[in-house]
Write a protein that holds these residues in place. Structure first.
Motif, mmCIF file in Angstrom:
data_model
loop_
_atom_site.group_PDB
_atom_site.id
_atom_site.type_symbol
_atom_site.label_atom_id
_atom_site.label_comp_id
_atom_site.label_asym_id
_atom_site.label_seq_id
_atom_site.Cartn_x
_atom_site.Cartn_y
_atom_site.Cartn_z
ATOM 1 N N PHE A 1 -58.787 9.698 -4.772
ATOM 2 C CA PHE A 1 -57.625 10.553 -4.534
ATOM 3 C C PHE A 1 -57.969 12.029 -4.726
ATOM 4 O O PHE A 1 -58.545 12.418 -5.733
ATOM 5 C CB PHE A 1 -56.484 10.162 -5.473
ATOM 6 C CG PHE A 1 -55.947 8.784 -5.208
ATOM 7 C CD1 PHE A 1 -55.011 8.570 -4.204
ATOM 8 C CD2 PHE A 1 -56.408 7.698 -5.933
ATOM 9 C CE1 PHE A 1 -54.527 7.302 -3.946
ATOM 10 C CE2 PHE A 1 -55.933 6.422 -5.684
ATOM 11 C CZ PHE A 1 -54.996 6.221 -4.688
ATOM 12 N N LEU B 1 -57.337 14.112 -11.100
ATOM 13 C CA LEU B 1 -56.282 13.140 -10.829
ATOM 14 C C LEU B 1 -55.220 13.190 -11.929
ATOM 15 O O LEU B 1 -54.012 13.106 -11.654
ATOM 16 C CB LEU B 1 -56.875 11.734 -10.710
ATOM 17 C CG LEU B 1 -55.885 10.594 -10.458
ATOM 18 C CD1 LEU B 1 -55.060 10.831 -9.199
ATOM 19 C CD2 LEU B 1 -56.639 9.253 -10.374
ATOM 20 N N VAL C 1 -49.489 6.650 -4.674
ATOM 21 C CA VAL C 1 -49.297 7.461 -5.882
ATOM 22 C C VAL C 1 -47.831 7.837 -6.097
ATOM 23 O O VAL C 1 -47.290 7.605 -7.187
ATOM 24 C CB VAL C 1 -50.206 8.705 -5.866
ATOM 25 C CG1 VAL C 1 -49.838 9.656 -7.005
ATOM 26 C CG2 VAL C 1 -51.665 8.295 -5.995
ATOM 27 N N ASN D 1 -57.973 9.667 0.765
ATOM 28 C CA ASN D 1 -56.609 9.618 0.213
ATOM 29 C C ASN D 1 -56.232 10.944 -0.438
ATOM 30 O O ASN D 1 -56.857 11.361 -1.415
ATOM 31 C CB ASN D 1 -56.488 8.485 -0.797
ATOM 32 C CG ASN D 1 -56.631 7.134 -0.134
ATOM 33 O OD1 ASN D 1 -57.744 6.724 0.207
ATOM 34 N ND2 ASN D 1 -55.532 6.436 0.064
ATOM 35 N N THR D 2 -55.202 11.570 0.107
ATOM 36 C CA THR D 2 -54.703 12.841 -0.397
ATOM 37 C C THR D 2 -53.371 12.602 -1.085
ATOM 38 O O THR D 2 -52.547 11.820 -0.610
ATOM 39 C CB THR D 2 -54.518 13.844 0.756
ATOM 40 O OG1 THR D 2 -55.743 13.945 1.493
ATOM 41 C CG2 THR D 2 -54.137 15.219 0.231
ATOM 42 N N THR D 3 -53.156 13.273 -2.196
ATOM 43 C CA THR D 3 -51.899 13.097 -2.924
ATOM 44 C C THR D 3 -51.502 14.418 -3.567
ATOM 45 O O THR D 3 -52.270 15.385 -3.557
ATOM 46 C CB THR D 3 -52.022 11.985 -3.987
ATOM 47 O OG1 THR D 3 -50.730 11.631 -4.471
ATOM 48 C CG2 THR D 3 -52.914 12.411 -5.151
ATOM 49 N N ARG E 1 -59.792 3.403 -4.311
ATOM 50 C CA ARG E 1 -59.506 4.584 -3.509
ATOM 51 C C ARG E 1 -60.002 5.814 -4.262
ATOM 52 O O ARG E 1 -60.240 5.766 -5.473
ATOM 53 C CB ARG E 1 -57.996 4.705 -3.225
ATOM 54 C CG ARG E 1 -57.416 3.544 -2.397
ATOM 55 C CD ARG E 1 -57.966 3.515 -0.997
ATOM 56 N NE ARG E 1 -57.368 2.472 -0.183
ATOM 57 C CZ ARG E 1 -57.936 1.280 0.029
ATOM 58 N NH1 ARG E 1 -59.076 0.966 -0.557
ATOM 59 N NH2 ARG E 1 -57.345 0.402 0.839
ATOM 60 N N ASP F 1 -56.300 15.971 -4.645
ATOM 61 C CA ASP F 1 -55.083 16.770 -4.673
ATOM 62 C C ASP F 1 -54.941 17.547 -3.369
ATOM 63 O O ASP F 1 -55.918 18.098 -2.842
ATOM 64 C CB ASP F 1 -55.118 17.746 -5.854
ATOM 65 C CG ASP F 1 -53.800 18.463 -6.055
ATOM 66 O OD1 ASP F 1 -53.512 19.404 -5.282
ATOM 67 O OD2 ASP F 1 -53.049 18.086 -6.979
#
Length: 339
Positions: free
Chosen positions: A219, A308, A194, A180-182, A217, A221
Motif C-alpha cells: 500500500f 502505512l 483499507v 495499491n494506493t490508499t 498487497r 499513500d
C-alpha cells in the motif's frame, strides 16, 4: 503550466490536481463522476486556475481543445474497483480502452506534444507467485480471475496504445503501473480494502476479510503516488517507459486487518468471507503484489514520505470525526430519510 487530468475528480486524480494548483499551475479536470466524486474537488473549485467539466471521455466534445491546450496530461479516467469491474464487465473494456485511444488520437491531431502520463495497474502482472514484480516481466492474463480479468486486459491494452503512439508519433509518454494506493478521499464503496477496514473498525463492526486473507498487497499513500507521477512526468516521459509506482512494503490482508484494529483500538472481530459471498462471483484472487521500484528511484530519486501506519492513523481519525458528525445529526437524517 497547463495540466489536463482525466478522471480528476477521483481519489488519485484529485490529489494530483491539488498538487499542481498549490504551485500555481492551471488545471483542467474532466470526470463523468461514475466513481469520482464532486466532493473530492470541492475545495479546488475555489482556485481561479481550476476548471471542471462533468463529461464522459468517450463523447466529450471538448477533448481536442483540451489536448491542444495542455502541457501535461494525466490519463486517470477508468472504471475501477472490484465491485464495478465485476458488475460492468463490458463497460470496463469500452471505457478503459476507448477513452485512452480517443485521448491519444486527440493529442496526435493537435500537433502539440504534451507530456502524457497513462495510469496502468499492477493487475497486469496477473497471477504470478514471484516475490517481486518488475517491469521487464512478461504480462499475464488468467481466466481464473473471472470477469475481473477484463480490468487487466483493458490496462494491458492502454499500455500498448500509449507506447505505440509514443513510438509512432513521438509523444512524450510514461506508463505508470500503479500498485495499491490508499489515503484520504478513498472510499470502500467499490471494494477498496483499507477504507472498508477502517470504517468497520471505527464502528466496532466485523472486519470482513475476503478469502483466506493470506494474499499480500503493498500500500502506497496517495500523496506519495501523486508526487511520484509528477516526478515521472518531469523526468521520464521522453523515455517512453513503463514504471512501477507504489510502495515495496508487503503485508498480508490478515495482517492489515490486525494492524487497522490495533491502530484504532477496536474490539472488532475479524471475519473471513468467501469471494462469491462478497462479490456475487467466485474467482481466484492475485496472491502477491509487491513492486520493484528500482526504475522509479533511478529515474526520479523518489522516496516515500508516508508510512502505512501514518496513513491508517489519519484515516482512522477522519473516520471518527465523520462518525461523530453523523451521530450528532442522526435524528434529523433519519427523519429526512423516512420522508
Amino acid at each position: 503550466m497547463h495540466v489536463l487530468i482525466t478522471g480528476g475528480a477521483g481519489f488519485i486524480g484529485s490529489h494530483v490536481a491539488q498538487r499542481h494548483l498549490a504551485r500555481g499551475d492551471k488545471v483542467h479536470v474532466v470526470d463523468d463522476l461514475s466513481t469520482g466524486n464532486r466532493a473530492n474537488i470541492q475545495l479546488l473549485e475555489g482556485y481561479p486556475n481550476f476548471r471542471f467539466d462533468h463529461a464522459d471521455m468517450l463523447v466529450w466534445d471538448g477533448l481536442e481543445r483540451a489536448a491542444a491546450w495542455a502541457d501535461r496530461i494525466y490519463h486517470l479516467a477508468a472504471v475501477v474497483g472490484v465491485y464495478r469491474v465485476i458488475a460492468e464487465p463490458t463497460r470496463v473494456l469500452a471505457t478503459n480502452i476507448a477513452a485512452c485511444e480517443r485521448l491519444l488520437r486527440a493529442v496526435t491531431a493537435s500537433g502539440w506534444k504534451p507530456h502524457v502520463v497513462i495510469a496502468s495497474s499492477s493487475e497486469v502482472y496477473g497471477h504470478r507467485l514471484e516475490s517481486e514484480l518488475h517491469e521487464q516481466m512478461d504480462l499475464s492474463v488468467s481466466t481464473r480471475a473471472g470477469t475481473r480479468w477484463n480490468y487487466s486486459v483493458s490496462k494491458i491494452a492502454d499500455e500498448a496504445l500509449g507506447l505505440s503512439y509514443a513510438q509512432k508519433f513521438d509523444i512524450p509518454t510514461v506508463i505508470a503501473r500503479l500498485f495499491n494506493t490508499t489515503g484520504p478521499r478513498q472510499t470502500g464503496r467499490y471494494g477498496m480494502v483499507v477504507p472498508r477496514f477502517v470504517e468497520q473498525a471505527v464502528k466496532g463492526e466485523e472486519i470482513t476479510v475476503y478469502g483466506d486473507g493470506l494474499q499480500t498487497r503493498s500500500f502506497c499513500d496517495v500523496r506519495d503516488t501523486s508526487r511520484a507521477l509528477d516526478m515521472l512526468a518531469t523526468k521520464a516521459t521522453a523515455e517512453g517507459l513503463v514504471v512501477n509506482v507504489g510502495n515495496d512494503r508487503e503485508i498480508s490482508v490478515n495482517d492489515l486487518a490486525e494492524l487497522v484494529r490495533e491502530r484504532a483500538g477496536s474490539d472488532s472481530i475479524i471475519q473471513h468471507v468467501p469471494y462469491v459471498t462478497a462479490y456475487g462471483e467466485d474467482f481466484e484472487d492475485i496472491r502477491r503484489r509487491r513492486p520493484v521500484l528500482d526504475r522509479l528511484r533511478k529515474l526520479t530519486g523518489f522516496e516515500h514520505e508516508h508510512t502505512l501506519e501514518d496513513t491508517l492513523d489519519e484515516l482512522i481519525r477522519t473516520s471518527r470525526e465523520q462518525q461523530s458528525r453523523e451521530n450528532g445529526h442522526g435524528h434529523r437524517s433519519m427523519v429526512c430519510h423516512q420522508s
